[in-house]
Design an enzyme around this catalytic site. Sequence first.
Site, short mmCIF file in Angstrom:
data_model
loop_
_atom_site.label_atom_id
_atom_site.label_comp_id
_atom_site.label_asym_id
_atom_site.label_seq_id
_atom_site.Cartn_x
_atom_site.Cartn_y
_atom_site.Cartn_z
CD GLU A 153 -3.05 -1.02 0.50
OE1 GLU A 153 -3.22 0.03 -0.17
OE2 GLU A 153 -3.82 -1.99 0.45
CB SER A 210 -13.29 -1.83 -5.99
OG SER A 210 -11.95 -1.52 -5.69
CG ASN A 211 -11.50 2.61 -1.89
OD1 ASN A 211 -12.33 3.25 -1.25
ND2 ASN A 211 -10.21 2.68 -1.64
NE ARG A 221 -9.86 6.29 -6.91
CZ ARG A 221 -9.49 5.03 -6.72
NH1 ARG A 221 -8.41 4.57 -7.31
NH2 ARG A 221 -10.21 4.22 -5.97
CG ASN A 265 -5.34 4.15 -3.44
OD1 ASN A 265 -4.24 4.71 -3.34
ND2 ASN A 265 -5.55 2.94 -2.99
CE1 TYR A 271 0.02 1.73 -4.24
CE2 TYR A 271 -1.47 3.49 -4.85
CZ TYR A 271 -1.26 2.23 -4.34
OH TYR A 271 -2.34 1.47 -3.95
CD GLU A 274 -3.79 -3.66 -9.63
OE1 GLU A 274 -2.69 -3.59 -9.03
OE2 GLU A 274 -4.84 -3.18 -9.18
CE LYS A 275 -6.83 1.48 -8.83
NZ LYS A 275 -6.00 0.75 -7.85
#
Length: 383
Positions: A153, A210-211, A221, A265, A271, A274-275
């Site tokens: 993270e 998802s978040n 974002r 995020n 950072y 896989e996005k």
Amino acid sequence: MNGIPGSSEYSMTRTTCLTGAKMLSSTFLTGALRIFLVGILCLGGFVTLFFMYYKSALDCPPQLPENRSLSKKQPEPDKPIMLLWFWPENRRFDFRDCATFFNIDGCHLTDDRSLYNKADGVLIFHKSIKHDLSNLPPSPRPPFQKWIWYHVESPTNTIRIPGLENLFNLTLSYREDADIPVRWRLTARKGQGEDFVLPKKDKLVCWIVSNKDPATGTGVRYNYYRELAKHIKVELFGRAFATFLKYEDYYSTLSSCKFYLSFENSVHRDYITEKLNGPLAAGTVPVVLGPPRQNYEDFVPGDSFIHVNDFPDAKALSEFLLKLDKDDEAYMRYFQWRIDFSAQQHLVQLSQEFTQAICYACDHIGKHWEYRVVHDIYKWHFG
Ligand SMILES: *[C@@H]1O[C@H](CO)[C@@H](O)[C@H](O)[C@H]1NC(C)=O
Ligand SMILES: *[C@@H]1O[C@H](CO)[C@@H](O)[C@H](O)[C@H]1NC(C)=O
């Protein structure tokens, strides 16, 4: 993982063989009633028995040992042992996947804590550590053993658990300067490049998310998306918008979009998750929000993506995307990189979320023996 494939078939074959043998002996008894034919029947019986025996020797396999659980398997003596201390978020997978997906087979990967004293590496998932450290491996600790701090993270989403100084030997992270950096990378092609055929597109801009919990740093974002959506249609998928996408539909959905919002995020150096890899692998142009363009260009060619920072605001970006939608030649230039490089589809099943990192740790432990200590993990991670 614990099952023996085909074990029920084996026992069925055994039963059939036993019944066959019983029937055979009664045939033999009936034959004995006719004295005249005894000799011939005996001979026939023996021949039959011989073939039955011969056949049963082929058909009835020896009994297999009952326990062949991979994780309980005795370690091979020539391989270092890597002990997975916690299953991250209880997402379990078959350790054989390391060989299947990454060609990694250099360690004996196990979750069997009874092997602790022999383990060369112990992989410890940061988010599973209790605040009082009571669930860490016990003392004394074998001197040859390396503890790996496993945390993927960003600093925004990292809880500081006190007392982790001078405990770990290695870091596993998305950071490039980690001992074990983990990400999906492009690979160079050798020789003939592919003949890229653009997948059929019926959507302009897509976003799977998802978040959207602002507490996890997603406010930046989400605000950008809201601004963008005022000027261009964005198709939404994912838990955050109650249009759940099945894993098997992930790549086909991405392929059907001209652009994909690869919005991280939170914004931190390296950072880049896989996005970014998803749309590259699917044949879609990523629109990225994350660290500066230069940092992205450490990992992928500069003409493979669009960076939100290349535009003064979301409106200007939307105008650019709408223009590209009408200019096939300019759009196709975003796929030039595919002549020399290829993107691999990353694993998308929930159970596979941590597979790559765990396999990479196994690979590292199988190849490195150097002494190393991480004194201040947070100074490094937050620094
Ligand atoms: C098989 O493994 C389980 C747990 O791992 C154990 O309880 C059981 O006794 C084992 N059975 C045999 C036959 O070794
Ligand atoms: C691992 O780190 C610990 C303390 O942080 C140290 O005592 C130990 O010698 C190190 N072991 C190796 C193999 O690097």
